[in-house]
Motif scaffolding. Structure first.
Motif, PDB file in Angstrom:
ATOM      1  N   THR A   1     -29.591 100.027  35.919  1.00  0.00           N
ATOM      2  CA  THR A   1     -28.803  99.504  34.797  1.00  0.00           C
ATOM      3  C   THR A   1     -27.315  99.731  35.022  1.00  0.00           C
ATOM      4  N   THR A   2     -26.959 100.878  35.596  1.00  0.00           N
ATOM      5  CA  THR A   2     -25.555 101.142  35.911  1.00  0.00           C
ATOM      6  C   THR A   2     -25.017 100.096  36.876  1.00  0.00           C
ATOM      7  N   ILE A   3     -25.764  99.808  37.934  1.00  0.00           N
ATOM      8  CA  ILE A   3     -25.325  98.814  38.912  1.00  0.00           C
ATOM      9  C   ILE A   3     -25.251  97.429  38.271  1.00  0.00           C
ATOM     10  N   HIS A   4     -26.212  97.120  37.412  1.00  0.00           N
ATOM     11  CA  HIS A   4     -26.200  95.835  36.706  1.00  0.00           C
ATOM     12  C   HIS A   4     -24.898  95.670  35.918  1.00  0.00           C
ATOM     13  N   LEU A   5     -24.503  96.720  35.197  1.00  0.00           N
ATOM     14  CA  LEU A   5     -23.263  96.646  34.422  1.00  0.00           C
ATOM     15  C   LEU A   5     -22.034  96.569  35.322  1.00  0.00           C
ATOM     16  N   ALA A   6     -22.144  97.122  36.509  1.00  0.00           N
ATOM     17  CA  ALA A   6     -20.998  97.152  37.423  1.00  0.00           C
ATOM     18  C   ALA A   6     -20.776  95.837  38.149  1.00  0.00           C
ATOM     19  N   VAL A   7     -21.840  95.075  38.402  1.00  0.00           N
ATOM     20  CA  VAL A   7     -21.695  93.931  39.320  1.00  0.00           C
ATOM     21  C   VAL A   7     -22.074  92.568  38.745  1.00  0.00           C
ATOM     22  N   SER A   8     -22.911  92.513  37.735  1.00  0.00           N
ATOM     23  CA  SER A   8     -23.475  91.227  37.311  1.00  0.00           C
ATOM     24  C   SER A   8     -22.424  90.242  36.808  1.00  0.00           C
TER      25      SER A   8
END
Length: 340
Positions: free
Chosen positions: A285-292
């Motif tokens: 979820t952290t990566i999703h918020l960072a890159v999506s």
């Protein structure tokens, strides 16, 4: 004629066996459901030319977050209170991305936060992603030299101050993103202005230490939403998330302060096995918020499993959130020119 009946206790044996079997099926179903419902990053965005800071990036979910960002070509700055050279070497060996930096950041010291931010502002041309990941489960009754409860300072006051001090660099790098790693326990808090910096002298027990942790995690959501409101006009988004019940050492470290290592070990080995996430799953979820790309312009939202989720009720009252914000400004001794 003699009629033989089954022993009278047989039905109790059958009942006991059924109780033993069906919970096992329920746990297996829970495990399958957890795996199927866990969020996964679908974005293929490349981060070459971007710079990210990950606090607490030398271990656990923080390390996995730094690793996944580096694998996309991002320049990653690991900010941690411990030597992160081994984490750096491992990331480089796994990704062949040598653009990894390590810097000391001790969130139990506001002076350390200021020193770190000053260094970043002086040496970095841009900051595209700030991930406030570092956190602790419990620090017992410990207070820092700043007069702040250690759990609240590490989880809330430190990141709150850090984000303020890096706001100008985030604005300069817009569109940029701020991410606060919160917890589901934010839904179970009793946060107030009076206990924001938990009063000294309270007796230590599992319930109270859990409440302090929950309060710090609600404060994360309030801070994320507050930065979203104040930075929206500058192209900076700010969101919060619950990573899931991740199988990390945070449970064991917290248990030591209340003498429950055995219980915590049992919880970790049983409950986390069936319901918990792996560290890699916990970072999604952290990566999703960072890159999506789907989240361009999305700000002031709360996320679970890479999906938007209702914020904790404690973050719904605007006046209450503003009161917590203003109290936090005073407790971290924010200067007038540093306020947003």
């Amino acid at each position: 004629m003699i009629v033989y009946s089954y022993p009278f206790y047989l039905k109790y044996i059958i009942f006991a066996v059924a109780l033993a079997i069906f919970p096992v099926f329920a746990l297996i179903f829970l495990k399958i459901f957890q795996k199927l419902s866990a969020g996964r990053v679908r974005s293929l965005v490349c981060l070459t030319g971007k710079t990210a800071i990950v606090t607490g990036g030398s271990s656990g979910v923080g390390f996995e977050t730094a690793l996944l960002l580096a694998s996309r070509g991002c320049r990653v700055i690991i900010a941690d209170r411990t030597d992160s050279s081994k984490a750096k070497s491992k990331i480089i060996s796994l990704t062949n991305n040598t653009n990894i930096e390590t810097k000391l950041l001790n969130l139990t010291s506001l002076q350390s936060v200021r020193k770190f931010a000053k260094d970043i502002n002086a040496t970095e041309d841009r900051l595209d992603i700030l991930i406030n990941n570092a956190g602790v489960g419990s620090q017992g009754n410990k207070y820092t030299d700043d007069g702040l409860h250690a759990t609240m300072q590490i989880n809330h006051f430190g990141p709150f101050l850090l984000t303020h001090l890096l706001a100008d660099l985030l604005k300069k790098s817009a569109p940029s993103r701020v991410i606060f790693v919160s917890s589901a326990l934010a839904f179970c808090s009793n946060l107030s202005v009076e206990n924001l910096n938990y009063p000294k002298g309270h007796p230590l027990n599992l319930f109270r230490t859990s409440l302090i942790y929950a309060n710090s995690k609600l404060a994360n959501v309030i801070a994320a939403n507050g930065f979203a409101q104040r930075l929206k006009g500058f192209g900076v988004t700010s969101n919060s998330l619950h990573p899931g019940m991740v199988n990390t050492d945070i449970f064991m470290k917290s248990a030591k302060f209340v003498g429950l290592e055995t219980v915590a070990s049992l919880v970790r080995s049983v409950i986390l096995f069936f319901y918990g996430k792996s560290i890699e799953e916990g970072a999604q979820t952290t990566i999703h918020l960072a890159v999506s790309n789907q989240l361009k312009g999305v700000t002031g939202r709360h996320f679970w499993d890479c999906r938007m989720f209702p914020a904790p009720p404690g973050a719904w009252n605007e006046k209450f959130c503003n009161d917590i914000w203003e109290a936090s400004e005073k407790l971290v001794e924010l200067k007038m020119e540093e306020k947003l």
